[in-house]
Scaffold this active site. Structure first.
Site, PDB file in Angstrom:
ATOM      1  N   ASP A  50     -17.357  12.186  -2.870  1.00 40.35           N
ATOM      2  CA  ASP A  50     -18.199  11.147  -3.277  1.00 40.35           C
ATOM      3  C   ASP A  50     -19.606  11.166  -2.480  1.00 40.35           C
ATOM      4  OD1 ASP A  50     -16.511  10.784  -5.167  1.00 40.35           O
ATOM      5  OD2 ASP A  50     -15.588   9.019  -4.139  1.00 40.35           O
ATOM      6  N   LYS A  72     -23.601  10.110  -6.948  1.00 45.94           N
ATOM      7  CA  LYS A  72     -24.906  10.093  -7.387  1.00 45.94           C
ATOM      8  C   LYS A  72     -25.922  10.413  -6.393  1.00 45.94           C
ATOM      9  CE  LYS A  72     -24.593   6.447 -10.920  1.00 45.94           C
ATOM     10  NZ  LYS A  72     -23.836   5.631 -10.615  1.00 45.94           N
ATOM     11  N   MET A 186     -18.678  -3.818  -4.587  1.00 47.57           N
ATOM     12  CA  MET A 186     -19.331  -3.483  -5.831  1.00 47.57           C
ATOM     13  C   MET A 186     -20.176  -4.917  -6.329  1.00 47.57           C
ATOM     14  SD  MET A 186     -17.364  -0.459  -7.590  1.00 47.57           S
ATOM     15  CE  MET A 186     -15.859  -0.937  -7.317  1.00 47.57           C
TER      16      MET A 186
HETATM   17  N1  SAH Z   1     -12.316   3.228  -2.309  1.00 47.13           N
HETATM   18  C1  SAH Z   1     -13.315   2.296  -1.501  1.00 47.13           C
HETATM   19  C2  SAH Z   1     -14.146   1.491  -2.302  1.00 47.13           C
HETATM   20  C3  SAH Z   1     -15.044   2.262  -3.436  1.00 47.13           C
HETATM   21  S1  SAH Z   1     -15.907   1.204  -4.400  1.00 47.13           S
HETATM   22  C4  SAH Z   1     -12.582   1.638  -0.359  1.00 47.13           C
HETATM   23  O1  SAH Z   1     -11.531   1.636  -0.294  1.00 47.13           O
HETATM   24  O2  SAH Z   1     -13.333   1.156   0.712  1.00 47.13           O
HETATM   25  C5  SAH Z   1     -17.412   1.332  -3.612  1.00 47.13           C
HETATM   26  C6  SAH Z   1     -17.755   0.089  -3.095  1.00 47.13           C
HETATM   27  O3  SAH Z   1     -16.923  -0.063  -1.806  1.00 47.13           O
HETATM   28  C7  SAH Z   1     -19.125  -0.445  -2.506  1.00 47.13           C
HETATM   29  O4  SAH Z   1     -19.785  -0.845  -3.460  1.00 47.13           O
HETATM   30  C8  SAH Z   1     -18.746  -1.088  -1.366  1.00 47.13           C
HETATM   31  O5  SAH Z   1     -18.734  -2.411  -1.793  1.00 47.13           O
HETATM   32  C9  SAH Z   1     -17.713  -0.942  -0.728  1.00 47.13           C
HETATM   33  N2  SAH Z   1     -17.925   0.186   0.315  1.00 47.13           N
HETATM   34  C10 SAH Z   1     -17.328   1.307   0.542  1.00 47.13           C
HETATM   35  N3  SAH Z   1     -17.795   1.804   1.611  1.00 47.13           N
HETATM   36  C11 SAH Z   1     -18.187   0.771   2.260  1.00 47.13           C
HETATM   37  C12 SAH Z   1     -18.981   0.412   3.727  1.00 47.13           C
HETATM   38  N4  SAH Z   1     -19.117   1.707   4.781  1.00 47.13           N
HETATM   39  N5  SAH Z   1     -19.609  -0.589   3.946  1.00 47.13           N
HETATM   40  C13 SAH Z   1     -19.630  -1.489   3.194  1.00 47.13           C
HETATM   41  N6  SAH Z   1     -19.100  -1.527   2.153  1.00 47.13           N
HETATM   42  C14 SAH Z   1     -18.408  -0.405   1.449  1.00 47.13           C
END
Ligand code: SAH
Length: 283
Positions: A50, A72, A186
């Protein structure tokens, strides 16, 4: 140290041709990947990843590995979820060693379960490697403990939007009553509506909120605000996704812990921080 086990140990899983490993890469800092994730990166022939998987993590891939970006990028629409899932099936059927690498944990708002179900349906063998999720590890990187015995006996993780982009159809009033700490993934586009719903259900407008953007990466940003001001402060600071938002008194502990400042050798508000790792004060 010379007799420490080899990495990966000899009895760790070997990625066989035709298998998919569905793996979390953590929030961004490669040091926050698991050793199993590293073991996977070193073996995979194809890595389907991703946009959230940071380039310096992909730098650990085995030389010559094919990188397939399904996130994206540059305004192009990302492939549909079922296309990604089917691509995994095709790669596996072609006898490749496939690593499906996702940000954070694959099963935390990561659609990992949908991909796993497609693999099951097509009888593709797979293994799952959990990762450190942004809503726990990402907050820790900002100095915010997601639970504390004196603060909260529960925490709720929510997604800020449903598939249509609207706030999800949760019982926000029940959440407001039941969950002292709420962590939103998100949620940058819907935070104003979420805050409104929570305040409407009785949460204090002045309740502490933190927004952590790019957690664990060199350009990590942290904004401390309140429920009533969150949306305006996020806009004023120009903060955008990816960010986790945490609502609740756990945010106040950030000022007590201050470990990121301590680790960076910066001054802290704590008058007597522990010595090791702290550079000597100038005379
Ligand atoms: N599977 C991922 C989440 C995916 S959804 C996890 O477990 O972290 C995508 C969302 O995850 C983003 O919109 C944000 O809210 C959060 N996110 C993922 N990586 C991030 C990061 N490094 N810093 C802050 N938010 C993050």
């Amino acid at each position: 140290m010379s007799d420490s086990p080899p990495l990966p140990p000899a009895d760790w899983p070997v990625m066989e041709p035709g298998w998919v490993w569905l793996c979390g890469a953590g929030p961004g800092d490669p040091g926050l990947m698991s050793l199993h994730a590293l073991n996977a990166l070193r073996q995979a022939e194809v890595i389907v990843h991703d946009a959230l998987v940071a380039p310096h993590i992909l730098g650990w891939a085995r030389p010559g590995a094919e990188l397939v970006d399904v996130g994206k990028r540059g305004g192009r629409p990302s492939p549909k979820q079922h296309e990604i899932s089917l691509q995994l099936v095709e790669l596996a059927r072609a006898g490749r060693r496939v690593l499906r690498l996702k940000g954070g944990d694959p099963f935390m708002f990561g659609r990992g379960s949908e991909e796993a179900r497609t693999l099951v349906r097509h009888r593709v063998p797979f293994r799952v490697i959990p990762g450190i999720t942004a809503g726990i590890g990402g907050l820790a990187m900002a100095g915010i403990p997601v639970t504390d015995r004196d603060v909260n006996q529960a925490v709720t993780f929510v997604t800020g939007h449903d598939p249509s982009g609207d706030t999800p159809p949760l019982d926000w009033a029940a959440l407001a009553r039941a969950s002292p700490v709420i962590v939103i993934y998100m949620g940058m586009r819907t935070i104003s509506r979420i805050a409104e719903a929570l305040i409407g259900a009785g949460r204090a407008p002045g309740e502490p909120v933190a927004v952590v953007r790019n957690a664990s990466l060199p350009d990590q940003q942290v904004l401390e605000t309140t429920l009533a001001r969150a949306a305006a402060d996020i806009a004023a600071a120009g903060l955008s996704a990816p960010a986790v938002i945490v609502i609740g008194r756990a945010v106040l502990l950030r000022q007590a812990l201050e470990w990121p400042a301590m680790a960076a050798g910066q001054p802290t508000r704590n008058p007597e921080p522990p010595g090791p790792g702290r550079p000597a004060e100038a005379p």
